[in-house]
Scaffold this active site. Structure first.
Site, short mmCIF file in Angstrom:
data_model
loop_
_atom_site.label_atom_id
_atom_site.label_comp_id
_atom_site.label_asym_id
_atom_site.label_seq_id
_atom_site.Cartn_x
_atom_site.Cartn_y
_atom_site.Cartn_z
N TYR A 22 0.83 -1.13 -0.04
CA TYR A 22 -0.03 0.07 -0.05
C TYR A 22 0.67 1.28 0.10
O TYR A 22 0.21 2.51 0.16
CB TYR A 22 -0.99 -0.02 1.11
CG TYR A 22 -1.94 -1.18 1.16
CD1 TYR A 22 -3.02 -1.42 0.04
CD2 TYR A 22 -1.75 -2.43 2.16
CE1 TYR A 22 -3.67 -2.48 0.26
CE2 TYR A 22 -2.45 -3.28 2.05
CZ TYR A 22 -3.69 -3.31 1.42
OH TYR A 22 -4.48 -4.37 1.12
N ASN A 73 -12.48 4.74 -1.88
CA ASN A 73 -11.53 3.57 -1.58
C ASN A 73 -12.49 2.67 -0.46
O ASN A 73 -12.38 3.04 0.65
CB ASN A 73 -10.59 3.79 -1.07
CG ASN A 73 -9.42 2.67 -1.07
OD1 ASN A 73 -10.10 1.46 -1.03
ND2 ASN A 73 -8.25 2.71 -1.38
N HIS A 79 -15.74 -5.70 -1.65
CA HIS A 79 -15.87 -7.26 -2.23
C HIS A 79 -17.42 -7.57 -1.60
O HIS A 79 -17.86 -8.53 -2.02
CB HIS A 79 -14.82 -8.24 -1.61
CG HIS A 79 -13.74 -7.56 -1.93
ND1 HIS A 79 -13.22 -7.27 -3.28
CD2 HIS A 79 -12.70 -7.08 -1.22
CE1 HIS A 79 -12.03 -6.85 -3.14
NE2 HIS A 79 -11.63 -6.68 -1.90
N ASP A 86 -25.52 0.05 -2.38
CA ASP A 86 -26.91 0.67 -2.46
C ASP A 86 -26.90 2.12 -2.18
O ASP A 86 -27.45 2.91 -2.82
CB ASP A 86 -27.88 -0.12 -1.77
CG ASP A 86 -28.18 -1.52 -2.35
OD1 ASP A 86 -27.54 -1.70 -3.42
OD2 ASP A 86 -28.49 -2.44 -1.54
N HIS A 99 -8.16 2.35 -5.95
CA HIS A 99 -7.51 0.89 -4.93
C HIS A 99 -6.03 1.29 -5.25
O HIS A 99 -5.56 1.65 -6.28
CB HIS A 99 -7.95 -0.06 -5.61
CG HIS A 99 -9.31 -0.46 -5.22
ND1 HIS A 99 -9.95 -0.84 -3.91
CD2 HIS A 99 -10.44 -0.71 -6.19
CE1 HIS A 99 -11.09 -1.35 -4.10
NE2 HIS A 99 -11.44 -0.94 -5.37
N LEU A 100 -5.54 1.49 -3.89
CA LEU A 100 -3.85 1.71 -4.06
C LEU A 100 -3.34 0.71 -4.80
O LEU A 100 -2.21 1.07 -5.61
CB LEU A 100 -3.35 1.78 -2.64
CG LEU A 100 -3.93 2.98 -1.68
CD1 LEU A 100 -3.91 2.78 -0.39
CD2 LEU A 100 -3.48 4.23 -1.96
N SER A 101 -3.48 -0.64 -4.43
CA SER A 101 -2.89 -1.69 -5.09
C SER A 101 -3.59 -2.19 -6.57
O SER A 101 -4.85 -2.03 -6.55
CB SER A 101 -2.73 -2.87 -4.17
OG SER A 101 -3.98 -3.35 -3.86
N ARG A 110 -10.27 -10.50 -4.11
CA ARG A 110 -10.01 -9.40 -4.32
C ARG A 110 -10.62 -9.04 -5.69
O ARG A 110 -10.50 -7.53 -6.07
CB ARG A 110 -8.64 -8.80 -4.07
CG ARG A 110 -7.99 -9.02 -2.51
CD ARG A 110 -6.79 -8.14 -2.37
NE ARG A 110 -6.24 -8.71 -1.16
CZ ARG A 110 -6.67 -7.99 0.03
NH1 ARG A 110 -7.51 -7.27 0.17
NH2 ARG A 110 -6.05 -8.63 1.27
#
Length: 144
Positions: A22, A73, A79, A86, A99-101, A110
């Protein structure tokens, strides 16, 4: 212009949690960079980080109706956070999932995002700069 930035579970640990995945930049540093850029563009930036899905939903319900853009994020809620998904789906503002990665180069669980179907776009794998890219897109989109 009002931009919301939503950080999900465990993102408060950035800089300490798995820096090889990260990065070493902290959440406060990310928010400061975003705030500096937003202010320069004349935009208002509201941020939240919570480890609790309900708190993120409360924030969206309170602030999202007149937002001009949302950067999110969702962390692990990506997931399985159907209630968060909603809440996002109710809003009219463009949504950029960050997403950082690169989640698609990681564990198979993931690879699925319940947020992606309601997001305008997704940025993954570019580290903390993905947030800045999302902000730049939202700023430019509103100028167009």
């Amino acid at each position: 212009m009002k931009i919301l930035v939503i950080h999900g579970p465990n993102l408060n640990m950035l800089g300490r949690r798995e820096p090889e995945v990260y990065g070493s930049v902290t959440l406060d540093e990310i928010d400061a960079a975003l705030r500096e850029r937003a202010t320069a563009a004349g935009a208002t930036l509201l941020t939240i980080q919570s480890n609790h899905e309900g708190a993120l939903i409360d924030f969206l319900q309170a602030e999202g109706w007149d937002a001009d853009g949302i950067i999110i994020n969702p962390g692990a809620l990506t997931h399985y956070g159907l209630a968060l998904r909603d809440a996002l789906a109710m809003l009219k503002a463009p949504i950029i999932e960050v997403h950082l990665s690169n989640v698609y180069r990681r564990e198979p669980f993931r690879h699925t995002s319940v947020v992606a179907p309601v997001a305008t776009g997704q940025i993954a794998g570019l580290g903390w700069r993905g947030y800045l890219l999302a902000l730049e897109w939202l700023l430019e989109e509103k100028r167009a």
